[in-house]
Every structure is written in C-alpha cells, then in structure tokens.
Design an enzyme around this catalytic site. Structure first.
Site, PDB file in Angstrom:
ATOM      1  N   GLU A   1       0.420  51.571  13.429  1.00  0.00           N
ATOM      2  CA  GLU A   1      -0.111  50.178  14.202  1.00  0.00           C
ATOM      3  C   GLU A   1       0.547  50.065  15.615  1.00  0.00           C
ATOM      4  OE1 GLU A   1       1.456  47.189  11.774  1.00  0.00           O
ATOM      5  OE2 GLU A   1       0.539  47.882   9.731  1.00  0.00           O
TER       6      GLU A   1
ATOM      7  N   ASP B   1      17.197  58.345   5.844  1.00  0.00           N
ATOM      8  CA  ASP B   1      18.350  58.846   5.069  1.00  0.00           C
ATOM      9  C   ASP B   1      17.909  59.176   3.675  1.00  0.00           C
ATOM     10  OD1 ASP B   1      21.245  59.512   4.719  1.00  0.00           O
ATOM     11  OD2 ASP B   1      21.294  57.666   3.283  1.00  0.00           O
TER      12      ASP B   1
END
Length: 558
Positions: free
Chosen positions: A273, A210
């Site tokens: 990751e 956002d």
C-alpha cells in the site's frame, strides 16, 4: 512495490545498528537514537545503503529490547518518538534508508495485553491473545508439554490466579518474561497490521522480522524431543557446518509451520500500500536453503537472512557449495540471495572463523570455552571472508563494528553479563553479550568515544583503543579502509547485480570466480597461489609480487 526486479533492496548493503551499543549522546552509558543520528555521516562515508535498527521500543530490557512492552513508542533509554523521527529524517537526507526490527512471536510480560490476560479468568478473550493452557497431572501441576526454551529450561511458566491458587501455564519459547502470542487469534493479526502501518506512516523503509519462522505452532502442541545430534531448539544449525542441501529434518512443532506464510502474504499486502519498495526481511532459522526460500516467494517477504552462509566455515569447497545452493534457492523464487557473517546473536566472525572447537549458535564464548580463537588468524580470515562476501551478487548485511575488525569480547566479568541465556543456564552458556559491547569511535576519548562519559553498559576492553574508528580512518590497510574500498568498488562495478562464474585451474583451497569485469580469488588454505593477470583493485592483506597468500582475498580487474 512494483516487483520489477529493480528494487533497491535487491543489491543493498545494510548495516545493522544495535542501538544500546552504537553511540550514546547523553552519557548514561546506553546508546540512543540521538547518538545514532550523530554518527550517521560516518555510515554514509562507509558507503552503506540502509541501516537496520534492533529494537528501541518501550521495554523492561530483560532481553535487550526483544521483550516489547509497547510496539508504537520509544523506550526512554533511547529517547522519544521525536528523536526517532529526527534520526530517520537525517538518515534519509544522507541517502540512507531505515529498516526497523519487529518482534511478533512474543511480547514482554509487561505489555498491557499480557497484564490484562493475567487479571482475567481462564477462557477469557484477553487470555486468548497468548498461549495459555491447562497443565497436566491430577492438579495441573505439570506443564502442557515437554518443550524447552531457546534460552534454556522449560518453555512453560505457571501463573497464580487472582484468587491465589495455582493456575494455567503460558508458553514462552524464549525467556519467561517473553510470552508467546497466539497468532491463530484474528485479534493479534489485526493489532500487528496496525503496528506495521504506524511505522510505515512515519516513513520507515521496512522491517526485519524477529523469529520469522515462529508464531504458528502445530495443532495440539505435541511433545518434541530434539535429535540426538544436538539439534537446536532455536531453529539454527547445531554446528558450524550445516548440511545445506539435505532433506529437511523433522520440523519442530513450534518452528516453520505452514501457517506462517499466510501471515507474511498479509503483511506483504500491507507494505504494498506504500510507495518506495518497502522491505520485509526474515530472520528464519530453518534448513535447508530450499526451505528458507519459501519465506521469500513473490507474494511473501523480500529477503531472508542466509544463516547457512554465516555458519559455513572458512573452507573453499564448502563456501563454493553454499554460494551455489544460495543462488539457486533464492533465484528459484525470484528473490535475491543475502549474505551475512555477523549479527547481534552470534560470535563475531573475527573470532568465530578462528575457533578451535565446535561452538553452538547462541552459546557464545568466554574464558572457559574450548578452542579459544587466535586473534591474529581470526582478523585475517575475517577480512578475507568479508572481502569475498561483498563481491557476491545480491544484498549484504554488516553488523556494527565488523568494519573495525572487532573480535568477540571474551573476558567480560560474570557480574557484567546481561544475556538471559547466561542466567537461565546458570552460567553454562555465555550467551551473546560478547558481540554486543559498545563500539569504539575515538581512542583517547572516554568510553572510546561511545559517549561523552566513561560509562558503557558493558565494559569495553583496553584493546578497543587500537581498533577505534579514528585510529583506522585514512590509514592504508586498516580494516575500516578495506570495507570502505570494498563498498565503493561494489557499487562502481555493480557487483550486487553481478554473477558468479567459477574459474577453473585453482587448487581446492581457493574460491575463484568472475563477476563482470572483476575477478575474485579467496585463498582459504595456507599455501600461496599464483595470481592471474589483472590490476589489483582490492586485497585483504598486502601482496608480494603476483602471489596470493593464505587467508587472503583479492579483487582483480582483467
């Protein structure tokens, strides 16, 4: 994330769920996670690849959950963390990925971080989490600068200190209950890395970010006066006809600062990751498209919403131009273009495309709006526009209910409105409630199947019965069946990986291109045009002979 060019999000159709308005399992009138889980099979049948959920976090709900009080828990309105896990597992079992909203520009004023800041003295480490500043004037009685809130009114609120005296001011680019975090503070960055990992560890497939063009403010917080043409404090275009290739206007000191890109490079590394090509999608209201593309460079985010496309009117020359500019801008940095026509912040395109007057982003429409839409024309154009959009290469976003042809709800009673824009502008702007009315699933059921009771947090119009999903399912020519067909054909012909090869010989009011074995022709004018040879795969309106009526899109197989 391998960066091989085969990631799922490059061609995905992603369906936005606005949780409070999607499906209500317990009958309290508020949509919830269990309700979402119960309706996921219908989204599988529609053919979407992923869902994006607007916020469901702990929140006082002053801005429909975009005021977050705990980034790592579920608001009781929507259920529990266990409900989220169950919903996500069900989605994954159906082959649907799950993207969730993250709101990093500001928190709720109820958040423990902000409450601790209020309880400590100016200059404390707790206050350094947010944008606290001393006021101007002899006694600090004036705000630190002249910035205004996106929702109307000034962007600063003065606090009362613990001893009862007037104190510092804090910045809130949105509502006063949404204080802006200070992203120059390493502590804030550490906290959000932890938030990302919390949800990634639970298995989410990515985040929609956002206000991804916010977070960093210009040094010194200089005054800013918007351009005289009504440029948006919210970062969006002021009109529905953006200049998509113009040089950038002077950048407001609270939007699109270079420092935001360092944040997203850091976030990119966090997502890398984890296995499975997790995605970051930017809500970045910046112009032009070449600027938006900076958010999706190879080491930053993966997608950015194409608001230039959303704001382009139903006009063939302008559509051709924005499509060309989009493909050039995004491919120039190795990213897919995205396409979107509606979301929870804009007038639904079944109404917007038939408005008879300018309508600024975020203002909404209501009974006193000038140029109210013709509902028949609006739906016809919406079906044609969606059929065009879903043929374009890249990733497409759908907003819940557009597959039913839902229009903006105009006649909401003033007493029912909840958008902060309505209150902060004292009713001058209607805001976004009209695109957030709960969905109709079953015509004869209470709340049209939204939930087991007649309750819905915003009132549903009686017209919802005729648009309910069960009234359209299996009905040839319905908007639901049009979307289902389009998504199936899009997958069958790999249009998400396709090309746009413009076809000559058509009138200026026509958008015509070929993508592989599919020819797409959209007539934005009023005069019918002759169709070339080819089997009709899809038509947004019934065809008579080999002509394409106005406000109609067709897919042909040559």
């Amino acid at each position: 994330m391998t960066g091989t060019g085969t990631e799922w999000w490059r061609t995905a159709v992603i369906y936005q769920i606005y949780p409070r308005s999607f499906a209500d399992a317990n009958g309290d009138g508020m949509g919830d996670l269990a309700g979402i889980q119960s309706r996921l099979p219908q989204l599988r049948d529609l053919g979407v690849d992923a869902v994006w959920l607007s916020p469901f976090y702990t929140s006082p709900q002053r801005d429909a959950g975009y005021d977050v009080a705990d980034y790592c828990d579920v608001d009781p309105l929507f259920g529990t963390l266990e409900d989220f896990d169950a919903m996500q597992t069900a989605a994954h079992d159906l082959g649907i990925r799950v993207i969730i909203d993250i709101v990093p520009n500001h928190s709720s004023s109820d958040h423990a971080w902000f409450q601790e800041a209020l309880q400590t003295a100016p200059g404390s480490v707790e206050r350094a989490r947010y944008m606290f500043r001393d006021g101007k004037g002899a006694t600090g009685e004036l705000p630190p600068n002249n910035w205004n809130s996106v929702f109307g009114g000034r962007a600063w609120t003065r606090v009362t200190e613990a001893d009862g005296t007037p104190g510092q001011w804090y910045l809130h680019l949105f509502d006063s209950t949404q204080p802006d975090l200070d992203w120059e503070n390493p502590w804030v960055r550490d906290q959000f890395r932890s938030v990302l990992r919390f949800w990634l560890d639970r298995g989410v497939d990515g985040f929609r970010v956002d206000v991804a063009h916010g977070m960093i403010k210009a040094a010194g917080l200089p005054d800013y006066t918007p351009p005289a043409d009504g440029g948006s404090m919210g970062g969006g275009s002021a009109t529905l006809e953006p200049d998509i290739s113009a040089e950038p206007a002077a950048t407001p000191p609270f939007w699109a600062q270079d420092g935001v890109h360092e944040i997203y490079r850091d976030w990119h590394a966090v997502l890398a990751e984890y296995p499975g090509d997790r995605v970051l999608a930017a809500e970045a209201w910046v112009d032009p498209l070449t600027e938006v593309a900076k958010w999706v460079r190879p080491d930053e985010m993966h997608q950015a919403f194409n608001f230039a496309y959303l704001e382009t009117p139903w006009n063939a020359p302008k559509l051709r131009r924005v499509i060309d500019d989009s493909l050039a801008a995004f491919s120039g940095v190795g990213a897919p273009s995205t396409w979107v026509l509606s979301n929870h912040d804009v007038v639904r395109h079944a109404s917007r495309l038939a408005l008879g007057a300018e309508n600024l982003q975020g203002h909404g429409i209501g009974p006193k709006t000038e140029g109210l839409p013709d509902t028949v024309v609006g739906l016809r154009r919406a079906r044609a526009a969606s059929s065009l959009m879903l043929a374009l290469p890249g990733s497409s976003y759908l907003y819940q209910g557009e597959e039913l042809g839902l229009p903006e709800v105009i006649d909401l009673p003033d007493s029912a409105r909840e958008d902060p824009t309505w209150f902060r502008t004292k009713g001058e702007r209607y805001g976004r409630d009209g695109c957030r009315v709960p969905l109709p699933w079953e015509a004869a059921a209470p709340s049209y199947g939204f939930g087991p009771s007649a309750s819905s947090w915003l009132p549903q119009p009686i017209e919802w019965a005729g648009l309910a999903r069960d009234q359209q399912m299996g009905v040839a020519g319905s908007t639901l069946e049009l979307y289902t067909l389009a998504l199936g054909l899009r997958r069958q012909f790999a249009l998400g990986l396709g090309t746009v090869d413009w076809l000559p010989g058509f009138p200026p009011e026509v958008v015509a291109f070929r993508s592989g074995d599919v020819t797409v022709i959209a007539n934005t004018g009023e005069t019918s045009v002759a169709l070339p040879v080819g089997d009709v795969l899809l038509a947004s309106e019934p065809l008579t002979g080999r002509t394409l009526p106005g406000d109609t899109t067709v897919w042909l197989r040559a």
